[in-house]
Design a protein around this motif. Structure first.
Motif, mmCIF file in Angstrom:
data_model
loop_
_atom_site.group_PDB
_atom_site.id
_atom_site.type_symbol
_atom_site.label_atom_id
_atom_site.label_comp_id
_atom_site.label_asym_id
_atom_site.label_seq_id
_atom_site.Cartn_x
_atom_site.Cartn_y
_atom_site.Cartn_z
ATOM 1 N N LYS A 40 0.829 -1.211 0.000
ATOM 2 C CA LYS A 40 0.000 0.000 0.000
ATOM 3 C C LYS A 40 0.861 1.257 0.000
ATOM 4 C CE LYS A 40 -0.709 0.001 5.038
ATOM 5 N NZ LYS A 40 -1.692 0.110 6.138
ATOM 6 N N HIS A 41 2.122 1.127 0.431
ATOM 7 C CA HIS A 41 3.079 2.224 0.406
ATOM 8 C C HIS A 41 4.412 1.699 -0.116
ATOM 9 C CE1 HIS A 41 0.333 3.566 3.732
ATOM 10 N NE2 HIS A 41 0.419 4.695 3.059
ATOM 11 N N ILE A 42 5.205 2.589 -0.699
ATOM 12 C CA ILE A 42 6.547 2.203 -1.136
ATOM 13 C C ILE A 42 7.529 3.320 -0.798
ATOM 14 C CG2 ILE A 42 5.810 0.717 -3.052
ATOM 15 C CD1 ILE A 42 6.482 3.156 -4.899
ATOM 16 N N PRO A 43 8.812 2.969 -0.582
ATOM 17 C CA PRO A 43 9.839 4.003 -0.436
ATOM 18 C C PRO A 43 10.208 4.536 -1.822
ATOM 19 C CG PRO A 43 10.811 1.821 -0.230
ATOM 20 C CD PRO A 43 9.330 1.617 -0.388
ATOM 21 N N LEU A 44 10.106 5.832 -2.004
ATOM 22 C CA LEU A 44 10.356 6.407 -3.333
ATOM 23 C C LEU A 44 10.627 7.897 -3.209
ATOM 24 C CD1 LEU A 44 10.259 5.459 -6.360
ATOM 25 C CD2 LEU A 44 7.928 6.327 -6.434
ATOM 26 N N LYS A 48 10.223 7.803 2.969
ATOM 27 C CA LYS A 48 10.081 6.468 3.537
ATOM 28 C C LYS A 48 8.849 5.768 3.001
ATOM 29 C CE LYS A 48 9.797 4.031 7.981
ATOM 30 N NZ LYS A 48 9.726 4.186 9.458
ATOM 31 N N GLU A 49 7.766 6.522 2.832
ATOM 32 C CA GLU A 49 6.521 5.930 2.355
ATOM 33 C C GLU A 49 5.802 6.875 1.402
ATOM 34 O OE1 GLU A 49 4.011 4.818 5.584
ATOM 35 O OE2 GLU A 49 4.974 2.879 5.865
ATOM 36 N N ILE A 50 5.423 6.367 0.263
ATOM 37 C CA ILE A 50 4.542 7.076 -0.656
ATOM 38 C C ILE A 50 3.348 6.160 -0.919
ATOM 39 C CG2 ILE A 50 4.230 7.884 -3.029
ATOM 40 C CD1 ILE A 50 7.003 8.932 -3.024
ATOM 41 N N LYS A 51 2.153 6.685 -0.740
ATOM 42 C CA LYS A 51 0.956 5.879 -0.962
ATOM 43 C C LYS A 51 0.869 5.455 -2.420
ATOM 44 C CE LYS A 51 -4.056 5.890 -0.312
ATOM 45 N NZ LYS A 51 -5.238 6.671 0.137
ATOM 46 N N LYS A 56 -1.972 8.841 -9.717
ATOM 47 C CA LYS A 56 -1.263 10.063 -9.370
ATOM 48 C C LYS A 56 0.256 9.917 -9.256
ATOM 49 C CE LYS A 56 -5.182 12.112 -6.884
ATOM 50 N NZ LYS A 56 -5.666 12.684 -5.598
ATOM 51 N N LEU A 57 0.780 8.698 -9.322
ATOM 52 C CA LEU A 57 2.216 8.523 -9.104
ATOM 53 C C LEU A 57 3.068 9.088 -10.242
ATOM 54 C CD1 LEU A 57 2.567 5.000 -7.466
ATOM 55 C CD2 LEU A 57 3.231 7.193 -6.502
ATOM 56 N N ASN A 58 2.599 8.953 -11.485
ATOM 57 C CA ASN A 58 3.343 9.465 -12.645
ATOM 58 C C ASN A 58 4.799 9.018 -12.607
ATOM 59 O OD1 ASN A 58 1.091 10.937 -13.666
ATOM 60 N ND2 ASN A 58 1.480 12.536 -12.151
ATOM 61 N N LEU A 59 5.018 7.714 -12.644
ATOM 62 C CA LEU A 59 6.350 7.145 -12.513
ATOM 63 C C LEU A 59 7.212 7.408 -13.742
ATOM 64 C CD1 LEU A 59 5.324 3.656 -11.095
ATOM 65 C CD2 LEU A 59 6.268 5.581 -9.797
ATOM 66 N N THR A 60 8.497 7.627 -13.500
ATOM 67 C CA THR A 60 9.467 7.713 -14.583
ATOM 68 C C THR A 60 9.922 6.296 -14.932
ATOM 69 O OG1 THR A 60 11.379 7.853 -13.109
ATOM 70 C CG2 THR A 60 10.267 9.925 -13.671
ATOM 71 N N ASP A 61 10.586 6.151 -16.061
ATOM 72 C CA ASP A 61 11.080 4.827 -16.463
ATOM 73 C C ASP A 61 12.072 4.282 -15.442
ATOM 74 O OD1 ASP A 61 9.500 4.858 -18.711
ATOM 75 O OD2 ASP A 61 11.103 5.553 -20.047
ATOM 76 N N SER A 62 12.930 5.147 -14.919
ATOM 77 C CA SER A 62 13.920 4.697 -13.938
ATOM 78 C C SER A 62 13.233 4.259 -12.635
ATOM 79 C CB SER A 62 14.937 5.808 -13.653
ATOM 80 O OG SER A 62 14.289 6.963 -13.125
#
Length: 347
Positions: A40-44, A48-51, A56-62
């Motif tokens: 439910k959360h990740i370190p990013l 320490k925690e991002i829901k 809404k995360l809009n992740l980059t390729d990396s």
């Protein structure tokens, strides 16, 4: 022979290029842990925690590469809709795209649900694999266990898109549902010889109401009990025991409604978050408390100090506005589900 092999390779590449993709489902594949569930959360991004919010995360390729490389983390959970929301979305995405990766991931998630059930009691913890502490408790909190059982019910019934799931899951899912229902019946709190409702979490060994976080003490739950009763109402041809559990739960909920009050968010001159959560009188309104004391059956409130208070105004501002102490959770149950169930089962 080489030309035939090359031709087959071209066909394979063309076919894979034609497989439709869903951007959210693709991210769900990346987030799925090796054990089969989702966090439910990740370190990013240095936090320490991002829901995990796929919209809404809009992740980059990396970032996607980092998350995929971290798939062995033991942070998969059933809490806050994690795992169940991914399974449901992936099943629907498979229906739309026929991308086999989505169905494979959903089925791996279903296997993860089945693996995490306590075989002796039939309940589920908050996290699996187990991590110790209160997350090991049988977790009804935020409808965690009910969400899992609803997934398995859809697997067995082949409803809500789950007809695409392999039939090999049906027998084990049916068995898990039976164990889950038995757990619900065994954990229903008995007071003075009468069945009442449930706590948000129960000890995985004794089945008694249990404490979670400092402000989540053993109690009668005005929220989680609603989901449990509603799930039991969905049992076809219910036994006398199930019917008694439903009727007793509904009666307790009806007896503990708070009439003539509602929750309002009132401005507070920019202090804290700029508003406060206040219980105010309102004609015709009905609400329920999140927690009721196991001895007095009166609402109580608790800050991070773990001390019960009789009024919400007595706990610190952060917990007062940051937690749902009152709600209308049973409203639809009493007004819609209960009359329909009565009509069908109590003739």
């Amino acid at each position: 022979m080489k030309s035939i092999a090359f031709f087959l390779l071209l066909i394979s590449l063309h076919a894979s290029a034609q497989i439709a993709k869903d951007s959210i489902a693709e991210d769900m594949l990346i987030f799925q842990r090796t054990v089969g569930g989702w966090p439910k959360h990740i370190p990013l991004r240095g936090k320490k925690e991002i829901k995990v919010n796929y919209e809404k995360l809009n992740l980059t390729d990396s970032e996607r590469l980092l998350i995929r490389a971290d798939s062995g983390r033991l942070d998969a959970t059933y809490d806050n809709g994690a795992t169940t929301k991914e399974i449901r979305y992936l099943v629907q995405a498979y229906q739309r795209t026929r991308n086999p990766e989505y169905l494979e991931a959903a089925e791996k998630g279903i296997a993860y649900i089945l693996a995490g059930q306590y075989q002796d009691t039939g309940g589920w913890p908050q996290f699996y694999p187990l991590r110790g502490g209160y997350p090991n408790h049988i977790t009804y909190n935020d409808n965690s266990m009910v969400n899992l059982l609803n997934i398995l019910r859809d697997v067995v019934d082949g409803k809500n898109g789950f007809e695409v799931v392999s039939p090999s899951f049906r027998a084990s899912s049916q068995k898990a549902i039976a164990k889950g229902i038995d757990c619900m019946l065994k954990t229903q709190i008995v007071t003075n010889g009468k069945l009442t409702v449930w706590c948000a979490q129960h000890d995985e060994l004794t089945l008694l109401p249990a404490k979670a976080r400092a402000y989540e003490l053993p109690s009668y739950s005005g929220q989680e009990s609603v989901g449990i009763v509603r799930f039991l109402m969905g049992v076809e041809n219910p036994s006398d025991r199930i019917m008694n559990a439903i009727q007793s739960g509904v009666q307790w909920i009806e007896d503990h409604k708070i009439e003539g009050y509602t929750i309002e968010f009132q401005k507070n001159d920019g202090q804290g978050r700029g508003y406060d959560r206040v219980l105010v009188p309102k004609d015709g309104a009905v609400t329920w408390a999140r927690f009721y004391d196991l001895e007095t059956e009166q609402p109580f409130f608790c800050g991070r100090d773990g001390v019960k208070k009789a009024n919400m105004t007595e706990i610190e501002y952060e917990r007062r506005v940051g937690y749902g102490w009152y709600g209308e959770w049973p409203k639809d149950l009493l007004e819609k589900d209960w009359p329909e169930w009565k009509e069908k089962n109590l003739k």
